[in-house]
Design an enzyme around this catalytic site. Structure first.
Site, short mmCIF file in Angstrom:
data_model
loop_
_atom_site.label_atom_id
_atom_site.label_comp_id
_atom_site.label_asym_id
_atom_site.label_seq_id
_atom_site.Cartn_x
_atom_site.Cartn_y
_atom_site.Cartn_z
N ARG A 130 0.73 -1.00 -0.37
CA ARG A 130 0.37 -0.35 -0.36
C ARG A 130 0.39 1.07 -0.20
NH1 ARG A 130 -3.64 2.24 5.01
NH2 ARG A 130 -5.98 2.79 3.48
N ILE A 133 -8.03 6.51 -0.20
CA ILE A 133 -7.56 5.15 -0.21
C ILE A 133 -8.33 4.30 0.30
CG2 ILE A 133 -6.09 3.02 -0.45
CD1 ILE A 133 -4.07 5.35 -0.82
N SER A 134 -9.11 3.28 0.28
CA SER A 134 -10.39 2.28 1.36
C SER A 134 -9.37 2.43 2.03
CB SER A 134 -10.80 1.83 0.04
OG SER A 134 -10.98 1.95 -1.22
N GLN A 135 -10.01 1.82 3.33
CA GLN A 135 -9.08 1.19 4.36
C GLN A 135 -9.08 -0.52 3.93
OE1 GLN A 135 -12.48 0.98 7.69
NE2 GLN A 135 -11.37 -0.72 8.77
#
Ligand code: SAH
Length: 202
Positions: free
Chosen positions: A30, A56-58
């Site tokens: 990530r 940015i998603s979890q």
């Protein structure tokens, strides 16, 4: 692997995320997709800021959504709302080809850079309104929607789903999984989630 990254996967493992998904995530770290943040911050289990007010998603949500797509390696996948490209990159580890569509031109450029840096070559990032899907490559075996829809999944996306194909989307702050069975769409509502809004024509 850094301590923070290792701790993130341990946390996801404890929450029941499958080993295949964790390995896919570890192949596309990530931190390579986190914009202007230091590495340790990239591995917190929270959304992270992107340009244009997006996120940015979890990691837990990405892991859950990828798990729900039930990918086996041969799938052609549409990813709506590609942002940094990280979610698409994780999907690309478990599928054959991914078409990722994003409405902000600046994020299209960012995702292309990030994917190249991560060595991911089976994702094509497209600039456009993902609520219309991407008809030239339809139908898709799986469709991932990474921005929050209101009331229902855009009809165009359901129409571009192959027979037996699965779609995962946040709808009214809840994850929804749909599967096409011939002309019918089966729908299942799951846990609550928070996403930036899906903004488009349909
Ligand atoms: N999956 C991304 C995070 C997504 S945030 C990642 O891994 O980084 C949601 C994204 O959806 C934002 O980038 C937003 O610009 C985009 N978006 C919202 N509505 C859209 C639409 N109609 N078509 C394409 N992208 C859209």
């Amino acid at each position: 692997m850094e301590a923070a990254e290792h701790a993130l996967y341990e946390d996801l493992r404890r929450r029941g995320i499958d080993e295949r998904i964790l390995q896919a995530m570890a192949r596309v770290p990530r931190a390579l997709f986190a914009w202007g943040l230091d590495h340790a911050q990239a591995y917190v289990n929270e959304p992270l800021p992107l340009p244009d007010g997006q996120t940015i998603s979890q990691p837990l949500v990405v892991a859950r959504m990828v798990e729900l797509l039930d990918l086996h390696g041969g799938e052609r996948v549409l990813d709506v709302g590609s942002g940094s490209g990280w979610h698409a990159a994780v999907i690309a580890q478990l599928a054959a080809e991914v078409w990722a569509i994003e409405r902000h031109a600046s994020l299209v450029a960012l995702a292309r850079e990030n994917l190249a840096r991560a060595g991911v070559d089976n994702v094509r990032v497209l600039h456009g309104d993902g609520t219309r899907g991407w008809p030239p490559e339809a139908p898709y075996d799986a469709i991932n929607v990474a921005a929050g829809a209101r009331v229902e999944v855009p009809r165009a996306l359901e129409q571009q789903l192959a027979d037996g194909g699965r779609l995962v989307a946040p709808v009214d702050d809840r994850l929804v999984v749909e599967q096409r069975r011939g002309r019918l769409i089966e729908r299942q509502g799951l846990e609550g989630v928070r996403f930036v809004p899906l903004i488009g024509a349909s």
